[in-house]
Design an enzyme around this catalytic site. Structure first.
Site, PDB file in Angstrom:
ATOM      1  N   TYR A   1      16.380  29.454   9.674  1.00  0.00           N
ATOM      2  CA  TYR A   1      15.145  30.024  10.217  1.00  0.00           C
ATOM      3  C   TYR A   1      15.109  29.864  11.735  1.00  0.00           C
ATOM      4  O   TYR A   1      15.402  28.792  12.269  1.00  0.00           O
ATOM      5  CB  TYR A   1      13.926  29.336   9.620  1.00  0.00           C
ATOM      6  CG  TYR A   1      13.701  29.670   8.167  1.00  0.00           C
ATOM      7  CD1 TYR A   1      13.449  30.978   7.766  1.00  0.00           C
ATOM      8  CD2 TYR A   1      13.736  28.672   7.209  1.00  0.00           C
ATOM      9  CE1 TYR A   1      13.240  31.278   6.427  1.00  0.00           C
ATOM     10  CE2 TYR A   1      13.520  28.974   5.864  1.00  0.00           C
ATOM     11  CZ  TYR A   1      13.277  30.274   5.485  1.00  0.00           C
ATOM     12  OH  TYR A   1      13.068  30.572   4.159  1.00  0.00           O
TER      13      TYR A   1
ATOM     14  N   LYS B   1       0.852  -1.196   0.000  1.00  0.00           N
ATOM     15  CA  LYS B   1       0.000   0.000   0.000  1.00  0.00           C
ATOM     16  C   LYS B   1       0.885   1.242   0.000  1.00  0.00           C
ATOM     17  O   LYS B   1       2.087   1.150   0.271  1.00  0.00           O
ATOM     18  CB  LYS B   1      -0.921  -0.021   1.223  1.00  0.00           C
ATOM     19  CG  LYS B   1      -0.189  -0.042   2.552  1.00  0.00           C
ATOM     20  CD  LYS B   1      -1.116  -0.425   3.696  1.00  0.00           C
ATOM     21  CE  LYS B   1      -0.361  -0.395   5.015  1.00  0.00           C
ATOM     22  NZ  LYS B   1      -1.184  -0.964   6.109  1.00  0.00           N
TER      23      LYS B   1
HETATM   24  C1  LIG Z   1      -0.388  -2.020   6.682  1.00  0.00           C
HETATM   25  C2  LIG Z   1      -0.964  -3.319   7.065  1.00  0.00           C
HETATM   26  C3  LIG Z   1      -0.130  -4.422   7.292  1.00  0.00           C
HETATM   27  C4  LIG Z   1       1.384  -4.333   7.293  1.00  0.00           C
HETATM   28  O1  LIG Z   1       1.819  -3.807   8.523  1.00  0.00           O
HETATM   29  P1  LIG Z   1       3.382  -3.633   8.839  1.00  0.00           P
HETATM   30  O2  LIG Z   1       3.416  -3.114  10.213  1.00  0.00           O
HETATM   31  O3  LIG Z   1       3.898  -2.636   7.845  1.00  0.00           O
HETATM   32  O4  LIG Z   1       3.988  -4.979   8.656  1.00  0.00           O
HETATM   33  C5  LIG Z   1      -0.728  -5.637   7.541  1.00  0.00           C
HETATM   34  N1  LIG Z   1      -2.091  -5.746   7.599  1.00  0.00           N
HETATM   35  C6  LIG Z   1      -2.908  -4.707   7.415  1.00  0.00           C
HETATM   36  C7  LIG Z   1      -4.368  -4.888   7.514  1.00  0.00           C
HETATM   37  C8  LIG Z   1      -2.376  -3.454   7.157  1.00  0.00           C
HETATM   38  O5  LIG Z   1      -3.185  -2.407   6.973  1.00  0.00           O
END
Ligand SMILES: *Cc1c(COP(=O)(O)O)cnc(C)c1O
Length: 375
Positions: free
Chosen positions: A265, A43
Site C-alpha cells: 500500500y 493488569k
Molecule cells: C501499571 C502500574 C504499575 C506497573 O508499572 P510498570 O511500569 O509496568 O512497572 C505499578 N503501579 C501502578 C499504580 C500501575 O498502574
C-alpha cells in the site's frame, strides 16, 4: 498448527509465552528489592501475556495487582489464595461486597471511594486492606497531600488496615518532572506523624534505577515481561531480564522485484535493485504496529547465506494481515521460513522504537485472533 489454544488454526502465527522467563524476571525483582514484598502487576491480561501464564510463571509473588474484578475472580477460581490488589479500587459502590468475597485489597484514590467504605464498615466480615493513593505530583489518581491525611484518618477510624501508596511519573527518566526525589519528599512529608503502616511505591523503573524509593511493597509490571520501561533494550540486557513473549510467523510468499518496483500500500518501499521480498503472515490485525518504519528488524530462521539465522529489515507498509521483508541479505529464506516479529531474537523494545511507541503498547495490543501457547 492445529489445536493450539484449543482452536483450529491454519494461519502460521503463534505467540509463545515463556513462563520460566516470567519466573526468572520475578527473581530479578526479588534480588533488586530484597526488602520489599512484590505485587506482580498483571493488569491488561498480564500485559497481553494471559492470566494463565502469569499464574504459572509468577505464582511465587506475594500478590497480584490488577484492575478488574473479573480477573480477580479468575485468579480465585484457578486456585490463587494469595493477595490481590485492585489498583484503581472500585468503580461502583455495589462492587464492595464482591471485592470482599474475593478477599481483594483495595486502592482508594477519591472521596467517593472513602464514603463507600465508611458506609460499608458495618457489613465487613473480615479485614479489608486499603492502599490509600497519594497524588505526590503525577496528577493522575490520588489525594493531594492536603486531602490525604484526612482520608487516612477517616478510613483508619473506620477500622480498615491501612497502607500508603503513590506512583512515580518519571522513574524512567533522568531529568523528567516531577522527579522521583521530589515525589518521595512529598510522600514522606505527607505521611509524617501518621500511624506507621506499610507503603507501596516502586514500579519497574524505580526497582531498576531508584532503589531508595521502593517501599514495603513494590509493584513491578513491565520488567516482569522482560521489556524496558524506557524502551531501550540495552537496559534489559544490563538488568539480566528475559523476553517472555515470542511472536512468530512464517514467510508465505516471495516476490522477485525488479529495480524500481514498489511494494505494498502506498508503494512506500521501492526496490533499489533487483531483489527478493518475503511476505509474512502477520499484520496490524495481529497487533503488529502499522506505524513500523522500513528497517524495523525481523528475524528469519536459517535465511542467511550459510543457512544461519539472520535479521532482515521491514520493507513497505504493514497491512492488516501481512507484512513484507527485504530478503537481500537472506538468500536462504524461503516459503515456510520462520520469522520472529518479536521475542528473544528481536527485542519488542526495538520494534516499538521503530514504531514511535513503547513495548508496553505492543504486547498489550496482541490481538485475540493470535493463538497463544504457554510454555
Ligand atoms: C501499571 C502500574 C504499575 C506497573 O508499572 P510498570 O511500569 O509496568 O512497572 C505499578 N503501579 C501502578 C499504580 C500501575 O498502574
Amino acid at each position: 498448527m492445529v489445536g493450539l489454544a484449543n482452536r483450529l488454526i491454519n494461519r502460521p502465527i503463534l505467540a509463545t509465552i515463556h513462563t520460566e522467563a516470567l519466573n526468572h524476571n520475578l527473581n530479578r525483582v526479588r534480588e533488586l528489592a530484597p526488602e520489599s514484598k512484590t505485587w506482580s502487576v498483571i493488569k491488561a491480561k498480564a500485559y497481553g501475556h494471559t492470566l494463565q501464564a502469569a499464574l504459572q510463571g509468577l505464582g511465587s509473588s506475594d500478590g497480584f495487582a490488577l484492575l478488574d474484578l473479573e480477573d480477580a475472580q479468575w485468579l480465585r477460581d484457578n486456585g490463587w489464595k494469595g493477595r490481590i490488589l485492585l489498583l484503581e479500587g472500585l468503580f461502583h459502590q455495589d462492587e464492595l461486597a464482591i471485592a470482599q468475597s474475593l478477599s481483594c485489597d483495595l486502592a482508594v484514590h477519591c472521596e467517593s471511594q472513602v464514603q463507600w467504605l465508611e458506609s460499608f464498615k458495618g457489613s465487613l466480615t473480615k479485614p479489608l486492606n486499603i492502599f490509600l493513593k497519594m497524588n505526590s505530583g503525577m496528577n493522575r489518581l490520588g489525594f493531594t497531600p492536603a486531602e490525604y491525611r484526612t482520608a487516612f484518618h477517616r478510613l483508619h477510624a473506620a477500622g480498615y488496615p491501612m497502607h500508603h501508596m503513590t506512583h512515580f511519573a518519571n522513574a524512567d527518566q533522568i531529568d523528567g518532572l516531577p522527579s522521583v526525589g521530589g515525589q518521595v519528599d512529598c510522600f514522606n512529608e505527607t505521611i509524617e506523624g501518621l500511624q506507621p503502616v506499610p507503603s507501596s511505591l516502586g514500579n519497574s523503573a524505580a526497582i531498576l534505577w531508584h532503589r531508595n524509593a521502593l517501599g514495603d511493597w513494590v509493584r513491578p509490571g513491565i520488567m516482569l515481561y522482560g521489556i524496558s520501561p524506557t524502551g531501550v533494550y540495552a537496559d534489559i540486557v544490563r538488568s539480566d531480564l528475559q523476553a517472555v513473549m515470542q511472536l512468530r510467523s512464517e514467510i508465505i510468499d516471495i516476490q522477485n522485484l525488479k529495480k524500481g518496483d514498489h511494494v505494498g500500500y502506498g508503494g512506500r518501499f521501492q526496490a533499489p535493485e533487483d531483489m527478493r521480498v518475503g511476505v509474512v503472515a502477520c499484520g496490524y490485525a495481529d497487533g503488529y504496529p502499522r506505524q513500523a518504519q522500513d528497517g524495523t528488524p525481523l528475524w528469519v530462521e536459517g535465511g542467511g547465506p550459510d543457512g544461519e539465522s539472520i535479521v532482515c529489515p521491514l520493507a513497505g507498509q504493514v497491512s492488516m494481515d501481512m507484512l513484507t521483508i527485504d530478503l537481500r541479505e537472506a538468500p536462504n529464506a524461503k516459503i515456510g521460513s520462520i520469522v520472529e516479529l518479536w521475542g528473544s531474537e528481536v527485542p519488542v523494545d526495538d520494534v516499538a522504537q521503530m514504531s514511535g511507541t513503547i513495548g508496553y503498547e505492543l504486547v498489550c495490543a496482541l490481538a485475540p485472533r493470535v493463538p497463544v501457547k504457554i510454555l
